[in-house]
Design a protein around this motif. Sequence first.
Motif, mmCIF file in Angstrom:
data_model
loop_
_atom_site.group_PDB
_atom_site.id
_atom_site.type_symbol
_atom_site.label_atom_id
_atom_site.label_comp_id
_atom_site.label_asym_id
_atom_site.label_seq_id
_atom_site.Cartn_x
_atom_site.Cartn_y
_atom_site.Cartn_z
ATOM 1 N N TYR A 59 17.400 -20.110 4.323
ATOM 2 C CA TYR A 59 16.567 -20.341 5.693
ATOM 3 C C TYR A 59 15.903 -21.794 5.500
ATOM 4 O O TYR A 59 15.496 -22.191 6.542
ATOM 5 N N VAL B 241 10.408 -11.865 -1.363
ATOM 6 C CA VAL B 241 11.546 -12.181 -0.437
ATOM 7 C C VAL B 241 12.182 -13.203 -0.619
ATOM 8 O O VAL B 241 11.608 -14.435 -0.828
ATOM 9 N N ASP B 242 13.545 -13.329 -0.983
ATOM 10 C CA ASP B 242 14.304 -14.409 -1.544
ATOM 11 C C ASP B 242 14.986 -15.284 -0.336
ATOM 12 O O ASP B 242 15.793 -14.667 0.509
ATOM 13 N N LEU B 243 14.431 -16.418 0.320
ATOM 14 C CA LEU B 243 14.759 -17.087 1.386
ATOM 15 C C LEU B 243 16.151 -17.475 1.283
ATOM 16 O O LEU B 243 16.863 -18.005 2.461
ATOM 17 N N HIS C 5 18.775 -15.766 0.524
ATOM 18 C CA HIS C 5 19.789 -14.933 1.165
ATOM 19 C C HIS C 5 19.583 -14.577 2.567
ATOM 20 O O HIS C 5 18.490 -14.441 3.213
ATOM 21 N N ALA D 26 17.272 -12.139 5.212
ATOM 22 C CA ALA D 26 16.467 -12.002 3.615
ATOM 23 C C ALA D 26 15.701 -10.705 3.966
ATOM 24 O O ALA D 26 15.243 -10.087 4.950
#
Length: 413
Positions: A19, A391-393, A395, A398
């Motif tokens: 992102y 939250v892993d941006l 992926h 997300a």
Amino acid sequence: MSGIPRLRDSTLAFAREGYTFISTRCDRLGTDLFRTRLLLQPVVCLRGAEAAGVFYDPHNFSREHSAPRSAQHLLQDEGSVQTLTGLAHHRRKRLFLDQLSKSSEQRLADIFAEGFDAALSRPDRRRFRVDSDIRAVLTAAALRWAGLEAPRAVVELRAEEFGLMVERAASLGPPNWKARRRRVATERWAAEQVRTLRESDGAADGGSPASAVAHHRDDSGELLPEPVAAVELLNLLRPVVAVGRFMAFAVLALIQRPLWRARLAEGDPEDELLFAQEVRRYFPFFPLVGGTAARSFDWHGHQFRAGDTALLDLYGTNHDARVWHDPESFDPDRFRWWRPDPHTLVPQGGGDVVTGHRCPGEGATLGLIGAAARVVGRHPEFEARIQDLAVDLRHIPAAPKSGVVLTRRTPGS
């Protein structure tokens, strides 16, 4: 020659960063646009409200051939409203706008709230995993709102398929292929619904949203081909289920901000709207959107040629510090004093909803998020136990790492 920065192929960098890929480079380069390659294809990356205004001007860009086939076949498919341009697009878009009137959006939100409250009120319900369990509730609400009946087993099957369409749109290889195979079954079911509506309704006037799609006529005055009508029926239903991703983030925000959970339990419509807007702005939904230059024109030192591909940074535009005060803070009250224009808040796209490609379901999305937050607020017996909500941006799409799980307190706990 173009005066904007030009980077080498960025495919691996985009895969690593997700992102924040475009905005990180715009900040580093001191620009709102740069050239690079993704999957060996030349693209121009854009960021910011001004860029959104240029991007969503229909004279400048179209959505035709703007998305990879792997994503298009899952989210829209060929012949759908998003692939059309000009008058054909306006006429088909009107079909969706007519079904999403204020009263219709409210009815959808009410149907969902009733179903969600019933799901949490079940005495045997001990845990509710928002990011996955909400899909069946949303699917049941979407079908009932659209005027379609389906047994529980069919609802659960469609919910799974709609979920795959959203989750696997950005994937490549076997995960994407599997989701596309499942979509074939979904389209077959939708075609059966269209056929049944046409046979039973005859020349119906489209009293329900599903009937309106089945009986819609394009410029030629002919009914849409059955496969196209099936695709558009899915385009009416699938986005409702996609809102479940926003709902998972909404519940995450309530877990982290319990005062808002108490406020929203009171059911104040303005608070619900403010909260839902900030959920859409703050949390990651679509990272970017693609467009194809419809003509040759110059903008900020770059000459776009007809056919060029551009990518607009949606997440970065929603977090642009030049527009948003303290953009990395979650603050619903920012919308109490300020109303964004069509190019500053773009989680589901920008531009004009009637004449452009802006999502016609924004009002429905806001109503559904607000309803979900209200229902959770009114069930204080459900709490968040220890879980990984990061939250892993990197992926896409997300999501909180462990999902978002609500657990019912037992007496004495």
